[in-house]
Design a protein around this motif. Sequence first.
Motif, PDB file in Angstrom:
ATOM      1  N   THR A  25       6.417  24.121  -1.702  1.00 14.89           N
ATOM      2  CA  THR A  25       6.697  22.739  -2.079  1.00 14.89           C
ATOM      3  C   THR A  25       7.929  22.207  -1.359  1.00 14.89           C
ATOM      4  O   THR A  25       7.947  21.064  -0.883  1.00 14.89           O
ATOM      5  CB  THR A  25       6.893  22.630  -3.606  1.00 14.89           C
ATOM      6  N   ALA A  26       8.977  23.032  -1.268  1.00 15.85           N
ATOM      7  CA  ALA A  26      10.204  22.614  -0.587  1.00 15.85           C
ATOM      8  C   ALA A  26       9.928  22.333   0.893  1.00 15.85           C
ATOM      9  O   ALA A  26      10.411  21.334   1.446  1.00 15.85           O
ATOM     10  CB  ALA A  26      11.278  23.692  -0.740  1.00 15.85           C
ATOM     11  N   ARG A  29       7.934  19.095   1.149  1.00 15.88           N
ATOM     12  CA  ARG A  29       8.764  17.909   0.875  1.00 15.88           C
ATOM     13  C   ARG A  29       9.575  17.537   2.121  1.00 15.88           C
ATOM     14  O   ARG A  29       9.708  16.351   2.457  1.00 15.88           O
ATOM     15  CB  ARG A  29       9.692  18.167  -0.305  1.00 15.88           C
ATOM     16  N   GLY A  33       8.274  13.657   4.379  1.00 16.61           N
ATOM     17  CA  GLY A  33       9.114  12.544   3.937  1.00 16.61           C
ATOM     18  C   GLY A  33       8.532  11.193   4.308  1.00 16.61           C
ATOM     19  O   GLY A  33       8.488  10.272   3.485  1.00 16.61           O
ATOM     20  N   LEU A  36       5.521  10.271   2.094  1.00 13.47           N
ATOM     21  CA  LEU A  36       5.896   9.883   0.731  1.00 13.47           C
ATOM     22  C   LEU A  36       6.495   8.483   0.702  1.00 13.47           C
ATOM     23  O   LEU A  36       6.332   7.750  -0.280  1.00 13.47           O
ATOM     24  CB  LEU A  36       6.869  10.901   0.146  1.00 13.47           C
ATOM     25  N   ARG A  43       1.898  12.158  -4.437  1.00 15.18           N
ATOM     26  CA  ARG A  43       2.827  13.065  -5.095  1.00 15.18           C
ATOM     27  C   ARG A  43       2.607  14.483  -4.582  1.00 15.18           C
ATOM     28  O   ARG A  43       1.526  14.822  -4.082  1.00 15.18           O
ATOM     29  CB  ARG A  43       2.667  13.007  -6.602  1.00 15.18           C
ATOM     30  N   LEU A  44       3.633  15.298  -4.702  1.00 16.01           N
ATOM     31  CA  LEU A  44       3.537  16.704  -4.330  1.00 16.01           C
ATOM     32  C   LEU A  44       2.745  17.449  -5.396  1.00 16.01           C
ATOM     33  O   LEU A  44       2.974  17.274  -6.589  1.00 16.01           O
ATOM     34  CB  LEU A  44       4.929  17.315  -4.194  1.00 16.01           C
ATOM     35  N   LEU A  53       0.008  17.174  -0.422  1.00 18.60           N
ATOM     36  CA  LEU A  53       0.241  15.820  -0.887  1.00 18.60           C
ATOM     37  C   LEU A  53      -1.066  15.306  -1.473  1.00 18.60           C
ATOM     38  O   LEU A  53      -2.116  15.429  -0.843  1.00 18.60           O
ATOM     39  CB  LEU A  53       0.658  14.904   0.267  1.00 18.60           C
TER      40      LEU A  53
END
Length: 558
Positions: A25-26, A29, A33, A36, A43-44, A53
């Motif tokens: 997840t990190a 993310r 970017g 999103l 959303r993740l 995503l």
Amino acid sequence: MTSTSSLLRRIRTAARRRVPAGIQTALLRGAAGSHLRKGAGLRLSSYQRIAVLARTWKGPFSVQDLADSHLERFTSLLREAGIDYFVARSGNAYHHAVGIPARQRTETVALLEEHYTDRGYYLRNRNGYVLLSRNRLRKGRDADVLRIGEYTAGAHGSVVTGPAHGLSIEFWEEGSRVLKEPDGDSRLAELRVVAPESVLRESLVAPQLNPVCEVLPAEARKPATVTVGGATHPTLEAFTWDLATDIDFPIDAVYTWVDGDDEEWAAKRNRYLGGGTELNPDSVSRARYTSRDELRYSLRSLEMFAPFIRNIYIVTDGQCPSWLRTDHPRVCVVDHKEIFDDPSVLPVFNSHAIESQLHHIPGLAEHYLYLNDDVLLGRPVTADKFFHPNGIAKLNPSTYRFGLGPPSVEDQPVDAAAKQNSLLIGERFGKVPTTKFKHTPIPQRRSVLEELEREYPQVFAATAASRFRHPGDHSIPSSLHNYHALLTGRAVMGRLRYTYLNMADAEAVRKRTRELLANRNHDSFCVNDTTTPGDDTSARLVDAFFRDFFPSPSSFEK
């Protein structure tokens, strides 16, 4: 080469799944970017143990509606840009193919770059589905097929389906051009059809295999139209044909349901208990009638993952779920009185008795699926999971046997009934059934049941009159129908990926629900409650699982 790349893709996927979820997840993310920031409703989340995503779906969800929405959005953009297109036949379930002249590749790629990159969409490449960025699109812009989609999640809960249910953008070539290209011979050698040069000159050539043909000659490429999701699109004559491999007959679904918490119903049941007939304790166990809202979630699964179903019939003893939309055009609640040949035997509290009369439902299709309310679908399935194009049913045998010897009160009721069926089939065909069938949606042929009732009227009458499960019962749709259809050439053995939750084992329920939620790799599963556990742990686990696995209320709910 293809098998090697497929193997490498599976190895990479397996390696990614071993990376801890937090790290996945990190990393996502950090890499996503721009998606999103630009992509609405993203959303993740995770899907089959991989961080992704996902876009939130609002309202009742159907995998067919999802695929149709992808088609409508993309073709609307094509029309605005003045790019020619036609809807082709796709070889993939709940997935659309859009054919575009190869001469308009540049404009199409530019459209994708403007409207699809860095917005949460995924592109399929040799590594599987990857986030669609400008850089990845530019690397793949010369591909003959661009396959895109997205991960979809409900308002809450996990991702319900992946990008496979998006669309393929196919760049079609004129045959005359293919003949002139330096690599034309090698391109033609890859086709699954041989066409004379005189035909090729006037043909359109597909970039990938489809259910019709990769080469469409002049008479097959005439302009036509097709309606998808209520919208009319251009297509070609060949893609409007009914193919011999299409399943185009109606398929209904039939449920049996009871609300065991209904005090009036329970009092009626109690009045008939203790009639002097010796019964197996399981025949009258309260667990047999416990309702955990399974029907609500089973109907959600049907709408989400089996959009080929026409009508849904819910057979009850004068009951109706409070949340059910009885005005829904595809739902019909059927009372026992409407289908029992002899209503004087009512009331009955025996699923064998009720099942013996289901084929009497007015308006029921020749082909239908029979489900208990504790049977649910776990991922998108197509009609050919249950029937062949010629109508032959696909059965799902279990690895379990119902045992040998005469039926007795000591047998579990399901085993005693299967033994009775075995005796009947053995006498009729000289072949002895020994195997149970999985607790899945059961494909049924109404004509088979009508034939059985004509041949064995006493069996149907006696089973229908059996108020509680009794060793003399026959299990008609779930076993007798199957073996009779098999031995008369109207059914064959199929394969449905299936699993089973035993509510009596809370730890097993905990493990299995986690696996189902994480992997979403079973066609069907059953939440069966034949014995009551000592606490409500299993019930709480299943309630939470249902809400996460089927997060969107169906159109059948108020």
